[in-house]
Design an enzyme around this catalytic site. Structure first.
Site, PDB file in Angstrom:
ATOM      1  N   SER A  82      31.970   3.320  37.088  1.00 44.06           N
ATOM      2  CA  SER A  82      30.697   3.243  37.617  1.00 44.06           C
ATOM      3  C   SER A  82      30.034   2.293  38.031  1.00 44.06           C
ATOM      4  O   SER A  82      29.779   1.258  37.182  1.00 44.06           O
ATOM      5  CB  SER A  82      29.630   3.708  36.344  1.00 44.06           C
ATOM      6  N   HIS A  94      29.427  13.135  43.412  1.00 39.77           N
ATOM      7  CA  HIS A  94      30.316  12.485  42.625  1.00 39.77           C
ATOM      8  C   HIS A  94      31.661  12.403  43.307  1.00 39.77           C
ATOM      9  O   HIS A  94      32.593  11.983  42.736  1.00 39.77           O
ATOM     10  CB  HIS A  94      30.451  13.170  41.188  1.00 39.77           C
ATOM     11  N   HIS A 151      35.798  12.155  35.168  1.00 38.49           N
ATOM     12  CA  HIS A 151      35.347  11.947  33.871  1.00 38.49           C
ATOM     13  C   HIS A 151      35.646  13.398  33.041  1.00 38.49           C
ATOM     14  O   HIS A 151      35.634  14.362  33.559  1.00 38.49           O
ATOM     15  CB  HIS A 151      34.075  11.400  33.622  1.00 38.49           C
ATOM     16  N   TYR A 168      33.780  14.457  30.966  1.00 37.39           N
ATOM     17  CA  TYR A 168      32.577  14.942  30.477  1.00 37.39           C
ATOM     18  C   TYR A 168      32.201  16.067  31.996  1.00 37.39           C
ATOM     19  O   TYR A 168      31.341  17.022  31.637  1.00 37.39           O
ATOM     20  CB  TYR A 168      31.285  14.117  30.230  1.00 37.39           C
ATOM     21  N   GLU A 169      32.655  15.633  32.727  1.00 33.11           N
ATOM     22  CA  GLU A 169      32.407  16.682  34.058  1.00 33.11           C
ATOM     23  C   GLU A 169      33.345  17.770  33.942  1.00 33.11           C
ATOM     24  O   GLU A 169      33.028  18.865  34.816  1.00 33.11           O
ATOM     25  CB  GLU A 169      32.994  16.042  35.347  1.00 33.11           C
ATOM     26  N   ALA A 181      31.987   0.725  33.153  1.00 37.50           N
ATOM     27  CA  ALA A 181      30.971   0.356  32.569  1.00 37.50           C
ATOM     28  C   ALA A 181      30.911   0.680  31.087  1.00 37.50           C
ATOM     29  O   ALA A 181      31.333   1.756  30.794  1.00 37.50           O
ATOM     30  CB  ALA A 181      29.778   0.980  33.315  1.00 37.50           C
ATOM     31  N   MET A 239      32.976   6.176  28.196  1.00 36.19           N
ATOM     32  CA  MET A 239      33.428   7.493  28.548  1.00 36.19           C
ATOM     33  C   MET A 239      34.452   7.667  29.379  1.00 36.19           C
ATOM     34  O   MET A 239      34.759   8.818  30.079  1.00 36.19           O
ATOM     35  CB  MET A 239      31.985   8.450  29.206  1.00 36.19           C
ATOM     36  N   SER A 240      35.542   6.566  29.670  1.00 33.49           N
ATOM     37  CA  SER A 240      36.675   6.891  30.538  1.00 33.49           C
ATOM     38  C   SER A 240      37.781   6.005  30.018  1.00 33.49           C
ATOM     39  O   SER A 240      37.780   5.560  28.901  1.00 33.49           O
ATOM     40  CB  SER A 240      35.851   6.174  31.924  1.00 33.49           C
ATOM     41  N   ASN A 252      25.107  -2.685  29.014  1.00 36.22           N
ATOM     42  CA  ASN A 252      23.838  -2.526  27.883  1.00 36.22           C
ATOM     43  C   ASN A 252      24.224  -2.847  26.478  1.00 36.22           C
ATOM     44  O   ASN A 252      25.585  -2.849  26.577  1.00 36.22           O
ATOM     45  CB  ASN A 252      23.182  -1.160  28.227  1.00 36.22           C
ATOM     46  N   HIS A 292      21.113   5.874  32.384  1.00 36.54           N
ATOM     47  CA  HIS A 292      22.093   5.741  33.326  1.00 36.54           C
ATOM     48  C   HIS A 292      21.646   4.756  34.511  1.00 36.54           C
ATOM     49  O   HIS A 292      22.376   3.897  34.962  1.00 36.54           O
ATOM     50  CB  HIS A 292      22.432   6.902  34.018  1.00 36.54           C
TER      51      HIS A 292
HETATM   52  N1  HPA Z   1      27.728   4.337  25.747  1.00 42.24           N
HETATM   53  C1  HPA Z   1      28.840   4.853  26.352  1.00 42.24           C
HETATM   54  N2  HPA Z   1      29.078   4.760  27.715  1.00 42.24           N
HETATM   55  C2  HPA Z   1      28.519   3.822  28.471  1.00 42.24           C
HETATM   56  C3  HPA Z   1      27.691   2.935  27.896  1.00 42.24           C
HETATM   57  C4  HPA Z   1      27.176   3.155  26.447  1.00 42.24           C
HETATM   58  O1  HPA Z   1      26.217   2.708  25.936  1.00 42.24           O
HETATM   59  N3  HPA Z   1      27.025   2.220  28.851  1.00 42.24           N
HETATM   60  C5  HPA Z   1      27.859   2.275  29.672  1.00 42.24           C
HETATM   61  N4  HPA Z   1      28.627   3.251  29.617  1.00 42.24           N
END
Ligand code: HPA
Length: 265
Positions: free
Chosen positions: A23, A55, A77, A79-80, A107, A204-205, A228, A240
């Site tokens: 991402s 996407h 992903h 989740y898709e 990310a 998530m990947s 983050n 996001h």
């Molecule tokens: N949690 C899950 N996936 C993420 C996060 C997070 O805080 N930041 C970027 N991808």
């Protein structure tokens, strides 16, 4: 399930290193690769079809630091809504055409209190918290049925990248990545639980791709961009947009690190 055929130009190009750009990190292919060709995923028969507008992605292939590389600009992903075996098909395909080393980027949210947004973390290991495994149900011939997972992320390559980071005063973290399905971010209680399990970052990947690469005996290296502080550690709500904003801010540093990694591979 069949591994799709690829155009002869790409097969003849014989990429040796694969890069999955996570991402906000897809820019790397345009900024750093001497591009030889592009192949949109929707031109590949039998490839997963994107369910999310905008996407869709593509393979971008060319040279970087004198090496022949193929990038996934956009990944699939869980989740898709893809099945695990489908979303990891690109790894099998890259392996089929000769890719022996895979760089997986993502990310991630920082759980380790020493991490700040904008940091990079090289994966030392992972925790598969997805509740499933990409090798379940695979019917093809390729790969080990019960692959060893003692050292998913190549120790020798990590050592070289660690040394490079030290020599270039890059504050490269190294830690454990935990994969959840998403797409909801975590609760503070979940983050406390993940910290107790030994996770330094959450995303998530990456884990499905790394598992499939290892069953094919590819060399794997993982890099997280800590975008983050994870839920509860962060004083603000997660979005996001904030994830993308941080990834954008550290573009040059990320590109330097990844390019160095490829050179050292
Ligand atoms: N949690 C899950 N996936 C993420 C996060 C997070 O805080 N930041 C970027 N991808």
């Amino acid at each position: 399930m069949q591994i799709p055929a690829l155009p002869v130009e790409l097969v003849d190009f014989k990429p040796e290193i694969g890069l999955i750009l996570g991402s906000g990190l897809g820019f790397f292919a345009d900024d750093r690769i001497e591009v030889v060709g592009r192949l949109p995923y929707d031109k590949i028969e039998g490839f997963p079809v994107s369910t999310v507008p905008g996407h869709a992605g593509q393979f971008v292939y060319g040279t970087l630091e004198g090496k022949r590389v193929i990038c996934m600009q956009g990944r699939f992903h869980y989740y898709e809504g893809y099945r695990m075996a489908d979303l990891t098909l690109p790894i099998r395909l890259m392996h089929r055409i000769g890719v022996h080393t895979l760089f997986v980027t993502n990310a991630a949210g920082g759980i380790n209190l020493d991490y700040t947004p904008g940091d990079f973390m090289m994966l030392s290991d992972h925790i598969n918290f997805l509740g499933t495994n990409p090798l379940i149900g695979w019917q093809g011939d390729e790969g080990v049925r019960f692959p060893d997972m003692t050292e998913v992320y190549d120790g020798a390559l990590r050592a070289r990248i660690r040394d490079w980071a030290k020599a270039h005063s890059v504050d490269l973290k190294e830690g454990v990545y935990l994969a959840t399905t998403g797409p909801s971010f975590e609760t503070p209680a979940e983050i406390r639980a993940f910290a107790a399990l030994g996770a330094d970052a959450v995303g998530m990947s990456t884990v499905p791709e790394a598992i499939v690469a290892r069953t094919l005996n590819m060399r794997v290296l993982g890099i997280s961009c800590i975008t983050n502080a994870a839920a509860g550690i962060s004083k603000t709500e997660l979005s996001h947009e904030d994830v993308s904003e941080t990834a954008d801010r550290v573009r040059p540093q990320f590109a330097d690190l990844l390019a160095a990694g490829v050179q050292l591979a």
